[in-house]
Design a protein around this motif. Structure first.
Motif, PDB file in Angstrom:
ATOM      1  N   VAL A   1     -18.235  37.827  11.928  1.00 49.46           N
ATOM      2  CA  VAL A   1     -18.612  37.478  10.663  1.00 49.46           C
ATOM      3  C   VAL A   1     -17.434  37.445   9.793  1.00 49.46           C
ATOM      4  N   ARG A   2     -16.610  38.568   9.645  1.00 56.07           N
ATOM      5  CA  ARG A   2     -15.500  38.710   8.809  1.00 56.07           C
ATOM      6  C   ARG A   2     -14.537  37.723   9.051  1.00 56.07           C
ATOM      7  N   ALA A   3     -14.162  37.308  10.432  1.00 59.40           N
ATOM      8  CA  ALA A   3     -13.240  36.444  10.974  1.00 59.40           C
ATOM      9  C   ALA A   3     -13.620  34.879  10.319  1.00 59.40           C
TER      10      ALA A   3
ATOM     11  N   VAL B   1     -28.605  37.549   2.071  1.00 57.42           N
ATOM     12  CA  VAL B   1     -28.375  38.934   2.454  1.00 57.42           C
ATOM     13  C   VAL B   1     -27.425  39.319   1.443  1.00 57.42           C
ATOM     14  N   THR B   2     -27.665  40.751   0.840  1.00 50.75           N
ATOM     15  CA  THR B   2     -26.670  41.122  -0.372  1.00 50.75           C
ATOM     16  C   THR B   2     -25.333  41.223   0.109  1.00 50.75           C
ATOM     17  N   ALA B   3     -24.343  41.274  -0.793  1.00 56.09           N
ATOM     18  CA  ALA B   3     -23.032  41.175  -0.688  1.00 56.09           C
ATOM     19  C   ALA B   3     -22.701  42.803  -0.129  1.00 56.09           C
TER      20      ALA B   3
ATOM     21  N   LYS C   1     -21.132  46.152   4.676  1.00 56.12           N
ATOM     22  CA  LYS C   1     -21.319  46.893   5.739  1.00 56.12           C
ATOM     23  C   LYS C   1     -21.478  46.345   7.220  1.00 56.12           C
ATOM     24  N   VAL C   2     -22.171  45.246   7.066  1.00 62.26           N
ATOM     25  CA  VAL C   2     -22.233  44.486   8.476  1.00 62.26           C
ATOM     26  C   VAL C   2     -20.920  44.257   9.087  1.00 62.26           C
ATOM     27  N   GLU C   3     -19.881  43.665   8.106  1.00 60.99           N
ATOM     28  CA  GLU C   3     -18.534  43.551   8.513  1.00 60.99           C
ATOM     29  C   GLU C   3     -17.818  44.455   8.936  1.00 60.99           C
ATOM     30  N   ARG C   4     -17.945  45.794   8.585  1.00 62.06           N
ATOM     31  CA  ARG C   4     -17.458  46.870   8.864  1.00 62.06           C
ATOM     32  C   ARG C   4     -18.054  47.596  10.369  1.00 62.06           C
TER      33      ARG C   4
ATOM     34  N   SER D   1     -26.808  47.483  11.292  1.00 60.20           N
ATOM     35  CA  SER D   1     -27.370  46.564  12.171  1.00 60.20           C
ATOM     36  C   SER D   1     -28.165  45.803  11.543  1.00 60.20           C
ATOM     37  N   VAL D   2     -28.219  44.531  11.868  1.00 59.15           N
ATOM     38  CA  VAL D   2     -28.803  43.404  11.213  1.00 59.15           C
ATOM     39  C   VAL D   2     -30.210  43.125  11.950  1.00 59.15           C
ATOM     40  N   SER D   3     -31.073  42.479  11.502  1.00 62.67           N
ATOM     41  CA  SER D   3     -32.228  42.195  12.102  1.00 62.67           C
ATOM     42  C   SER D   3     -32.001  40.636  12.658  1.00 62.67           C
ATOM     43  N   LEU D   4     -32.613  40.019  13.470  1.00 59.58           N
ATOM     44  CA  LEU D   4     -32.630  38.801  14.037  1.00 59.58           C
ATOM     45  C   LEU D   4     -32.589  37.834  12.866  1.00 59.58           C
TER      46      LEU D   4
END
Length: 190
Positions: free
Chosen positions: A20-22, A40-42, A47-50, A54-57
């Motif tokens: 995601v970050r890339a 999705v909030t910033a 937190k996802v990028e780090r 975990s994210v839902s589908l």
């Protein structure tokens, strides 16, 4: 001799976050901009990028859509580091100009790292426009290289770096008094 593969274990959440970050960096958009486009909030995206969340589908699909790619593009995994030893890189030499191109790496779809050697006074052929949004990063190792993008040009010398839009016809030439060498990173637009 074949390329060497070294096994690495990377957690799925970390791997997804790195992808995601890339992709976000490739598009040059902020967390806030991605948050607006995917819902999705910033803070959650950070937190996802780090790899901390975990994210839902549903959210994973929304993030992929916000990044203008498919979920499978973000889920492609590699469990090995690829090492290509000196002398094993794909090498192409233009017989008329003596320009040598080496393919160094393709770290992700649409990204390629190349090395060029251009003899004094030689120039490349005219390259057709890449897809919209494509960028090329030139880093000059030695000599001088002029790069034309449509009707504009820029002269680069050893140590210079240039980020150029290449969704127009382009070419380059060695305008110095010595052989020119440069590294080129091509990041295709989506």
């Amino acid at each position: 001799m074949a390329s060497e593969h070294i096994a690495l274990e990377i957690e799925p959440d970390v791997q997804f976050g790195l992808a995601v970050r890339a992709r976000r960096a490739q598009l040059a958009i902020t967390l806030d901009q991605l948050a607006q486009s995917c819902g999705v909030t910033a803070g959650a995206l950070s937190k996802v990028e780090r790899g901390l969340l975990s994210v839902s589908l549903r959210n994973a699909v929304a993030i992929a859509e916000g990044l203008g790619c498919s979920l499978s593009d973000l889920l492609q995994t590699t469990t090995a580091a690829q090492v290509t030893r000196a002398g094993e890189h794909a090498r192409f030499s233009h017989t008329e100009t003596g320009i040598v191109r080496q393919g160094l790496a393709r770290p992700a779809p649409g990204i390629e790292l190349l090395h060029y050697e251009v003899p004094v006074g030689q120039q490349s052929s005219h390259f057709a426009a890449h897809r919209s949004g494509t960028r090329e990063v030139f880093y000059i190792l030695s000599g001088q290289v002029r790069v034309w993008m449509g009707g504009e040009s820029v002269l680069l010398a050893a140590g210079d770096t240039a980020l150029l839009a290449m969704d127009i016809e382009h070419r380059f030439a060695n305008e110095g008094q010595e052989s020119a060498r440069f590294v080129l990173l091509v990041v295709q637009g989506r």
